[in-house]
Motif scaffolding. Structure first.
Motif, PDB file in Angstrom:
ATOM      1  N   LYS A  18       1.014   0.155  10.416  1.00  0.00           N
ATOM      2  CA  LYS A  18      -0.199   0.823   9.956  1.00  0.00           C
ATOM      3  C   LYS A  18      -0.448   2.101  10.740  1.00  0.00           C
ATOM      4  O   LYS A  18      -0.850   3.132  10.185  1.00  0.00           O
ATOM      5  CB  LYS A  18      -1.400  -0.115  10.081  1.00  0.00           C
ATOM      6  N   GLU A  84      -5.839   1.425   1.374  1.00  0.00           N
ATOM      7  CA  GLU A  84      -5.993   0.016   1.029  1.00  0.00           C
ATOM      8  C   GLU A  84      -6.137  -0.202  -0.476  1.00  0.00           C
ATOM      9  O   GLU A  84      -6.262  -1.343  -0.919  1.00  0.00           O
ATOM     10  CB  GLU A  84      -7.208  -0.562   1.753  1.00  0.00           C
ATOM     11  N   SER A  86      -4.540  -0.835  -3.214  1.00  0.00           N
ATOM     12  CA  SER A  86      -3.228  -1.291  -3.672  1.00  0.00           C
ATOM     13  C   SER A  86      -3.212  -1.470  -5.190  1.00  0.00           C
ATOM     14  O   SER A  86      -4.259  -1.493  -5.846  1.00  0.00           O
ATOM     15  CB  SER A  86      -2.877  -2.612  -3.000  1.00  0.00           C
TER      16      SER A  86
END
Length: 447
Positions: A18, A84, A86
């Motif tokens: 990350k 984030e 996705s």
């Protein structure tokens, strides 16, 4: 930042990954993986607004996108970080929007978020567009194109001429003009007297009327160059226009103006047309819609709450309460059950449902919208033997496929079609004459 894994080592590796992604995607500057989707939407919206200012996009498209962003995308994705967002997350959001608001709204939202994520990719915030693999939005098969028959045209004009509300809304002449030209409702409302030649029977279509939030009604050029065209008018339309024309009339005024001589709102005209033609003309259906709305309000429920309870599109509740959607006892019981009404309170409403299901005179014309006039014009020209390219030019379409797939009624494909009237022949001849003169002029210039 935080990361998780099944073991300590896996968690550390995930955290390092990350951090590497964050360092890699933050070098572009304006957007990073740590920014919220809301910030990317604001940036995308600003770029789209610039295209509108440059005349490359329609302001009505911007208004549509802003409504979708406010009502659906920001509540669902606004606070999610770009990194984030996705594919499974976006796919789930689009699926929920489809269930709640319908497939058309879901497609609009999918288009917006695709543009937003594409912008994020170009800024280096993410490396892959998560919307690319989102499941396609399936919907019911498209309805076949439907044009008005000759009998329906006569019934329509008679209904408008004898309906006091339609006359007050100045619909008879407007519908006559749209039927004979096939122009969009905004284009018809934008035509000035200076753009019509009553001697040669020609009208120039160059602008359309749109309402922009915060700006009011605007008369803007057509969306594409294909929309700017010159059309011929049949004698029966010219006769109606000559009656409207009066000595001393200002050439810079619209033909179909409001009471003060200004431009009319297309949305208000559509509403007037629906009131004149839709089942809301049935007193029983209007009373049923008002009663159902009163029953909902007594429970303190909003339309959104009812739609969420029944898993219906919110617009369905609005159509029922407006009397524009026919319902039977089974559908009414399902709706009233959501209000937790006592059976004794439900019975009077069910009696109204029985009365509302009885045939009404307006039923024969209830399906007609302003777009049906364009389809009727296209079908008449097709029956006259004109090519798809000629019909597309007449309607102002840039793509011939749009005309062929959406605007031609195949029920009337033979020479005995009820839409083939003398007026239609005359209008088609005028159009062909204009094309011949244009081709001859081009030939002379070439020689």
């Amino acid at each position: 930042m935080s990361a998780f894994g099944k073991t300590r080592t896996a968690a550390e590796n995930n955290l390092l990954k990350k951090l590497r992604d964050r360092a890699k995607t933050s070098k572009a500057g304006q957007l990073t993986a740590m920014h919220r989707v809301r910030q990317a939407i604001e940036l995308w919206e600003g770029r789209f607004e610039e295209l509108v200012t440059d005349g490359k996009r329609s302001p009505t498209s911007l208004e549509t996108y802003r409504r979708a962003i406010k009502n659906h995308l920001l509540p669902a994705l606004g606070e999610v970080r770009i990194g984030e967002a996705s594919t499974p997350h976006v796919d789930r959001v689009i699926s929920e929007i489809k269930k709640r608001a319908g497939a058309p709204t879901a497609r609009t939202c999918r288009s917006i978020i695709s543009g937003v994520m594409g912008l994020a990719v170009r800024y280096g915030a993410i490396s892959i567009d998560p919307v690319r693999e989102v499941d396609r939005i399936e919907h019911d098969a498209k309805k076949l194109s439907r044009a008005l028959s000759g009998d329906e045209v006569q019934l329509l004009r008679k209904q408008l001429a004898t309906d006091e509300r339609a006359v007050d809304a100045d619909l008879p002449d407007l519908v006559t003009f749209m039927l004979s030209t096939g122009v969009r409702i905004g284009e018809a409302l934008a035509v000035l007297w200076s753009q019509i030649d009553l001697e040669t029977g020609k009208v120039k279509i160059t602008h359309t009327i749109v309402r922009i939030k915060g700006e009011g009604l605007l008369r803007k050029v057509t969306k594409s160059k294909a929309g700017q065209r010159e059309l011929g008018l049949p004698n029966w339309t010219l006769a109606a226009l000559r009656v409207r024309y009066a000595a001393g009339i200002r050439l810079d005024e619209p033909i179909f103006s409001d009471a003060l001589g200004g431009f009319r709102d297309p949305s208000n005209v559509r509403r007037s047309l629906r009131d004149a033609l839709s089942p809301v003309g049935s007193t029983a259906r209007r009373d049923l819609g008002l009663s159902l709305r009163a029953a909902r309000r007594e429970t303190g429920m909003s339309r959104k709450q009812v739609a969420d309870t029944l898993n219906w599109p919110q617009n369905k509740i609005a159509l029922i309460e407006a009397g524009r959607l026919k319902i039977d006892r089974a559908l009414a019981i399902t709706l009233l059950s959501a209000y937790n009404l006592h059976p004794d309170a439900m019975e009077p409403l069910l009696i109204l449902v029985d009365k509302a299901t009885e045939p009404a005179a307006a039923d024969a014309l209830a399906w007609i919208t302003s777009h049906a006039f364009r389809k009727t014009t296209a079908t008449v020209l097709d029956n006259d033997g004109q090519t798809a390219r000629q019909i597309a030019d007449h309607l102002g379409h840039a793509r011939v496929s749009m005309t062929q797939d959406t605007y031609l009624d195949r029920r009337f494909c033979d020479s005995s079609s009820p839409t083939r009237s003398s007026e239609a022949w005359e209008s088609a001849r005028r159009r062909r004459s204009g094309w011949r003169n244009e081709r001859a002029s081009c030939g002379r210039e070439h020689r």
